[in-house]
Design a protein around this motif. Structure first.
Motif, mmCIF file in Angstrom:
data_model
loop_
_atom_site.group_PDB
_atom_site.id
_atom_site.type_symbol
_atom_site.label_atom_id
_atom_site.label_comp_id
_atom_site.label_asym_id
_atom_site.label_seq_id
_atom_site.Cartn_x
_atom_site.Cartn_y
_atom_site.Cartn_z
ATOM 1 N N LYS A 185 4.976 -0.724 -2.736
ATOM 2 C CA LYS A 185 4.394 -1.988 -2.291
ATOM 3 C C LYS A 185 2.868 -1.951 -2.352
ATOM 4 O O LYS A 185 2.210 -2.956 -2.649
ATOM 5 C CB LYS A 185 4.879 -2.295 -0.866
ATOM 6 N N ARG A 186 2.287 -0.805 -2.123
ATOM 7 C CA ARG A 186 0.826 -0.705 -2.104
ATOM 8 C C ARG A 186 0.194 -0.900 -3.486
ATOM 9 O O ARG A 186 -1.027 -1.054 -3.603
ATOM 10 C CB ARG A 186 0.403 0.657 -1.550
ATOM 11 N N GLU A 210 0.595 -3.419 -5.282
ATOM 12 C CA GLU A 210 0.312 -4.845 -5.452
ATOM 13 C C GLU A 210 -1.198 -5.057 -5.444
ATOM 14 O O GLU A 210 -1.919 -4.469 -4.649
ATOM 15 C CB GLU A 210 0.975 -5.645 -4.336
ATOM 16 N N GLU A 245 9.771 -2.979 -5.607
ATOM 17 C CA GLU A 245 9.477 -1.573 -5.321
ATOM 18 C C GLU A 245 10.440 -0.692 -6.121
ATOM 19 O O GLU A 245 11.629 -0.968 -6.193
ATOM 20 C CB GLU A 245 9.677 -1.273 -3.825
ATOM 21 N N ARG A 287 7.271 -6.867 -4.914
ATOM 22 C CA ARG A 287 8.149 -7.349 -3.854
ATOM 23 C C ARG A 287 8.926 -6.194 -3.227
ATOM 24 O O ARG A 287 9.260 -5.220 -3.897
ATOM 25 C CB ARG A 287 9.119 -8.387 -4.423
ATOM 26 N N GLU A 288 9.190 -6.338 -1.902
ATOM 27 C CA GLU A 288 9.985 -5.316 -1.200
ATOM 28 C C GLU A 288 11.405 -5.305 -1.732
ATOM 29 O O GLU A 288 12.017 -6.359 -1.932
ATOM 30 C CB GLU A 288 10.017 -5.581 0.305
#
Length: 505
Positions: free
Chosen positions: A86-87, A89, A43, A114-115
């Motif tokens: 994250k969205r 992805e 992120e 990835r977070e």
């Protein structure tokens, strides 16, 4: 959209080596490639999408897709995505167009975001509810997944930011107060970016009262008079067992001597200088953190002696049997007095009573003996202060009946066999005539008793009717009798008696 056989493409515009396009927009040999750098991102990172054509004529438009939804349509072959969340992805591809008629798609490429760090969790070091004065720490915990990431923390209550945001994962409330009750959250962001932010779920904190707001009262109640002893009572209810309180008293904002563990403050002999507004402050002993102050309460000190006012109800002259009440009130109507009544300047009071707002001396049924002059006086409870005597009131009790008479018709001497009527009459002095009860007696024994009739009739007298007669009238508990009336029934001569007997069969 695929190729159209009806379209003639000029040789100079043909892409060298380009095979015939299929209806799906795909060629047998893949000539369009989507390159993504990097393939796995965190992120907040920058993601670069490059759509490459292996050879051929320059396309006039390139479209980029995510999960088969158009992201952007542009002339260039590179799409830069800054600070990806994250969205972002998902599955990506690009499509190359020529003259808006021919197109080729790249293969789909999966991008993993990835977070950078986890969603934070907010906890309290003390389990809610807590007491006023307790030290409470808010702990904001988030797990970091990318090495070297620095986090910034911000705390809020009911949506309003709290002071002290920064690099610390804790926020302190040194001494909790009732105002600190509410819902809290913490927000975490990656330092230096200001873009990747995550907020905890709300967590509730409840702060209980350690003790109540104090109430200040005076004894005796204001106003007081010079020389009286006055006590200030500071009352606060303790809610947490074992709490010790300290008290402080002030007048017009200036502290008074004698503050400490006592919930009372004394003024041994009040003076005019003691008039003013007072407060008391209470705090939990040993902390100095939880303090509460009473409302202002005014004390008035008057000089001299108060003089009570005396009144009578009903006003004016009253009759025997009437109720009468004398009311005595110290001017201003303030309480804390005991009231004493005097009659005709007797040394000892005829009646006394404690009361908070005045007192009444009631005579339930006045008698002639109650006539006279009355005074009242008041003395302050628990002090030696006495009021002046009130002005006197004259109570005049009038006899309910001025006279009661018994009359005989035809007279006090009758012959046997003659009729006799006895009538009882009363002269009532009361304007509103009360209900009267009549009774007539012969030689002390009642012969009639009625509230309806004052008449006693004998149709034919006999010798036994001879005797002393008296009548009595009663009302409102007052009874008055007439003078005795002697009735004599005389014998008839024998010849007349025989005639009378013959006449009556």
């Amino acid at each position: 959209m695929g190729s159209d056989p009806a379209v003639d493409v000029p040789a100079e515009e043909m892409v060298t080596g380009l095979t015939t396009l299929t209806g799906s927009g795909q060629s047998e040999e893949k000539r369009v490639t989507l390159q993504i750098e990097p393939r796995a991102v965190f992120e907040g990172d920058t993601l670069t999408l490059s759509c490459l054509v292996r050879y051929g004529y320059k396309p006039d438009r390139i479209e980029f897709y995510k999960d088969n939804i158009v992201l952007q349509s542009q002339a260039g072959k590179v799409l830069r995505m800054d600070h990806v969340p994250k969205r972002d992805e998902g599955s990506y591809k690009c499509r190359v167009w020529w003259r808006s008629i021919y197109f080729l798609d790249s293969a789909e490429v999966w991008v993993s975001v990835r977070e950078l760090f986890s969603k934070p969790t907010l906890t309290f070091t003390l389990v809610s509810p807590v007491w006023e004065g307790d030290a409470v720490t808010l702990q904001c915990a988030a797990q970091i997944y990318k090495q070297g990431t620095q986090l910034q923390y911000r705390y809020s209550k009911e949506g309003t930011d709290l002071r002290g945001s920064g690099s610390h994962d804790q926020h302190s409330i040194p001494a909790a107060g009732l105002r600190d009750t509410g819902k809290y959250q913490c927000e975490v962001e990656a330092a230096g970016t200001g873009l990747v932010k995550k907020t905890s779920d709300p967590v509730s904190l409840t702060v209980r009262e350690l003790f109540s707001k104090p109430t200040l009262i005076f004894s005796p109640v204001s106003p007081v008079w010079e020389g009286e002893a006055v006590t200030l009572q500071c009352a606060a209810q303790i809610y947490k067992q074992g709490t010790q309180l300290q008290y402080r008293y002030s007048k017009e904002g200036t502290d008074l001597r004698g503050s400490g563990s006592q919930d009372q403050h004394s003024i041994p002999a009040a003076g005019l200088r003691d008039t003013g507004r007072y407060q008391c402050e209470v705090e939990a002993a040993g902390t100095g953190l939880v303090k509460k102050t009473s409302d202002h309460v005014s004390l008035t000190v008057r000089d001299g002696q108060p003089k009570p006012a005396l009144s009578q109800k009903p006003d004016g002259e009253i009759c025997e049997g009437d109720p009468v009440t004398l009311s005595c009130v110290v001017e201003g109507g303030f309480g804390g007095w005991r009231y004493l009544w005097y009659r005709d300047r007797q040394g000892a009071p005829v009646y006394q009573r404690d009361s908070s707002s005045g007192a009444g001396y009631t005579i339930s049924a006045a008698a002639l003996s109650h006539s006279g002059e009355y005074w009242c006086r008041a003395e302050r409870e628990r002090t030696s202060l006495h009021s002046q005597y009130s002005d006197p009131i004259r109570v005049n009790v009038t006899a309910l009946f001025s006279r009661v008479t018994l009359t005989a018709t035809p007279g006090v001497t009758v012959k046997e066999g003659e009729p006799l009527n006895l009538t009882c009459e009363a002269a009532v002095n009361k304007p509103t005539h009360p209900q009267l009860h009549y009774s007539i007696m012969r030689d002390g024994e009642p012969v009639t008793n009625s509230t309806d009739s004052a008449l006693y009739s004998i149709a034919s007298t006999e010798k036994s009717h001879t005797g002393s007669y008296k009548c009595a009238v009663e009302s409102q508990g007052v009874r008055k009798s007439s003078q005795e009336l002697h009735i004599e029934v005389q014998n008839l001569p024998s010849e007349r008696l025989e005639k009378c007997k013959g006449a009556f069969g």
